[in-house]
Design a protein around this motif. Sequence first.
Motif, PDB file in Angstrom:
ATOM      1  N   PRO A 173      40.613 -37.803  58.791  1.00 60.41           N
ATOM      2  CA  PRO A 173      39.160 -37.768  58.581  1.00 60.41           C
ATOM      3  C   PRO A 173      38.678 -36.457  57.972  1.00 60.41           C
ATOM      4  O   PRO A 173      37.669 -36.436  57.250  1.00 60.41           O
ATOM      5  N   LEU A 174      39.389 -35.360  58.231  1.00 63.49           N
ATOM      6  CA  LEU A 174      39.025 -34.084  57.608  1.00 63.49           C
ATOM      7  C   LEU A 174      39.193 -34.165  56.096  1.00 63.49           C
ATOM      8  O   LEU A 174      38.312 -33.754  55.329  1.00 63.49           O
ATOM      9  N   ALA A 175      40.313 -34.733  55.648  1.00 60.39           N
ATOM     10  CA  ALA A 175      40.543 -34.879  54.210  1.00 60.39           C
ATOM     11  C   ALA A 175      39.530 -35.833  53.585  1.00 60.39           C
ATOM     12  O   ALA A 175      39.041 -35.593  52.467  1.00 60.39           O
ATOM     13  N   ALA A 176      39.213 -36.921  54.290  1.00 64.94           N
ATOM     14  CA  ALA A 176      38.228 -37.863  53.764  1.00 64.94           C
ATOM     15  C   ALA A 176      36.865 -37.201  53.584  1.00 64.94           C
ATOM     16  O   ALA A 176      36.169 -37.437  52.578  1.00 64.94           O
ATOM     17  N   THR A 177      36.474 -36.361  54.546  1.00 62.88           N
ATOM     18  CA  THR A 177      35.187 -35.674  54.445  1.00 62.88           C
ATOM     19  C   THR A 177      35.161 -34.704  53.268  1.00 62.88           C
ATOM     20  O   THR A 177      34.190 -34.651  52.499  1.00 62.88           O
ATOM     21  N   ILE A 178      36.249 -33.953  53.100  1.00 60.28           N
ATOM     22  CA  ILE A 178      36.307 -32.977  51.998  1.00 60.28           C
ATOM     23  C   ILE A 178      36.325 -33.686  50.645  1.00 60.28           C
ATOM     24  O   ILE A 178      35.636 -33.277  49.697  1.00 60.28           O
ATOM     25  N   LEU A 179      37.098 -34.763  50.520  1.00 64.77           N
ATOM     26  CA  LEU A 179      37.153 -35.506  49.256  1.00 64.77           C
ATOM     27  C   LEU A 179      35.806 -36.152  48.939  1.00 64.77           C
ATOM     28  O   LEU A 179      35.393 -36.211  47.769  1.00 64.77           O
ATOM     29  N   GLY A 180      35.116 -36.654  49.974  1.00 63.03           N
ATOM     30  CA  GLY A 180      33.781 -37.206  49.742  1.00 63.03           C
ATOM     31  C   GLY A 180      32.807 -36.153  49.246  1.00 63.03           C
ATOM     32  O   GLY A 180      31.964 -36.422  48.381  1.00 63.03           O
ATOM     33  N   PHE A 181      32.924 -34.957  49.762  1.00 61.79           N
ATOM     34  CA  PHE A 181      32.056 -33.862  49.315  1.00 61.79           C
ATOM     35  C   PHE A 181      32.367 -33.463  47.870  1.00 61.79           C
ATOM     36  O   PHE A 181      31.453 -33.194  47.073  1.00 61.79           O
ATOM     37  N   LEU A 182      33.659 -33.440  47.512  1.00 63.63           N
ATOM     38  CA  LEU A 182      34.054 -32.971  46.187  1.00 63.63           C
ATOM     39  C   LEU A 182      33.812 -34.007  45.095  1.00 63.63           C
ATOM     40  O   LEU A 182      33.358 -33.666  43.990  1.00 63.63           O
ATOM     41  N   PHE A 183      34.121 -35.290  45.385  1.00 66.36           N
ATOM     42  CA  PHE A 183      34.106 -36.300  44.326  1.00 66.36           C
ATOM     43  C   PHE A 183      32.930 -37.278  44.415  1.00 66.36           C
ATOM     44  O   PHE A 183      32.537 -37.851  43.395  1.00 66.36           O
ATOM     45  N   LEU A 184      32.395 -37.487  45.605  1.00 62.56           N
ATOM     46  CA  LEU A 184      31.306 -38.446  45.756  1.00 62.56           C
ATOM     47  C   LEU A 184      29.967 -37.769  46.012  1.00 62.56           C
ATOM     48  O   LEU A 184      28.979 -38.456  46.277  1.00 62.56           O
TER      49      LEU A 184
END
Length: 391
Positions: free
Chosen positions: A247-258
Motif C-alpha cells: 500500500p505504501l508503493a500504491a500511494t506513492i505511485l498514485g501521487f506521482l502518476f495519477l
Amino acid sequence: MKQRVGLDSALTVLAPVVWGSTYLVTTQLLPPDRPLLAAAVRALPGGLILTLAGRQLPQGHWWWRILVLGALNIGVFFYLLFVAAYHLPGGVAALVGSVQPVFVLLLSALLLRTAIRGWQVWACVLGTAGVGMLVLGPEAGLDTIGVVAGLGGAVCMASGIVLTKHWGRPPGVGLLTFTGWQLAAGGLLIAPVTLLGEGLPDRVTWTNLAGFAYLSLVGALLAYAVWFRGIERLPALTVSLLGFASPLAATILGFLFLREGLTLIQGAGAVAVVTAVLLAQRSTAREARVARGAAGPSPETTGVPPGGTVAAGAATTAGAATTAAPPGGPATAGTPTAAGAARPDGPTATAPTHPLPPPEAGPAHPAPPTTEAGTRPAAHSPRQTTEGEQS
C-alpha cells in the motif's frame, strides 16, 4: 549476518512494491471491470512458462501440497481479494488485508513453534496503523461481505506463507520451477470461475496486452519468485511485514502518476510503515546473530591459521588421536604425533604450545610418557611447558 539479512529483505520487498503498482496498471492499461480475468492472466501464463521451462512435475505428496499452496497463495487469495475490492472502498480493503501479519504471527507459533516476542506485536500494530493512515479517507465504509472476504484473503495469504516455510521446497526442484507450479495451480483454479463469471472481452487492444504482459511476467513470474525466495531465507513474520510496502508503493505511485493528493496523515502513515519494516529487519538480524553465537565459534574464528602448528597431544586431521613410535619400537598410547612430537634422533621439531587433553574425557594434561623399551620420553615435561607459556 546483518548484511545478509538486509540484502534478503531488500530483495524480498521488491515483490510487494511491484504488487503496489497493480492498481495503477489495472486502471490505466487493462479492460474495465475484468478483475477475475486480470487475476487469471496474471497467474496462469507465467506459471505455465516456468513449469515448462523447468521440465519437472510434482511427485508423490507434493501434488496435493502444490494444490494447497497454489490455492492459498494465488487462486483463492486473488478471488477473495477482488470480492473485497468490489464491496469495500480501496482504503478499507487494504486496511483489512493489513492484519495479515497478525495471522502469520499466530500460525507461526502453532506450526513453526516460534515464540511470540514483544517487538513482533509492536511491529504488527505499528504497520497496521500506518496502513490505516495511508489509505483511509472520508468515504470509508464497511460492508459485511467485503470485510469477511478481506479477512479471508488475509488468512489465505498468511497460511500460504507459513505452510511454504513449513514444507520448504522439494529436493532437487529449483525456485523458479516451484514458483511456476504454484502460479499454474492457482491460475487453473481461477480460469473456470473467470469464464463462467465474466467471460472474455469483445476487444483487446495493444495497451491491454502490455498491461497483461506486465502483470504476468513482472507482477507474478518475477515478483512471486522473489517472494518465495524471501520466505525460504527470512522468518515468516518478517516476510509478512514486508508486505506493508505494497500500500505504501500504491500511494506513492498514485501521487506521482495519477496526481492524487498526499496529506500529512498519509506521510505519518508512510513513516510508521517504514518503521515497522525496519524494526522487523533489524530484530531478525539481531536474533540471527544471537543464534549463530549460541551455536559456537566457527572454524574461521578459532584462531588457528590454515596449516598452522597443532599443539602436542592434539588430534590429527582425521579427528582422532593417533600414536607413533620410533623405528623398531611399539606404538604407545600418549605418544604425541605431528608437529611437536619427539623424534627418535633428537629434540622436538616444534615446541608444544598448549597441551590439550585426549579426545575422551580425562585429565587436563597429557599422560606422562612411558618407559617401555624402544620409546623415548617427550622433549618437554608438563612442568617445562607451563613455564614456557608463562615467559
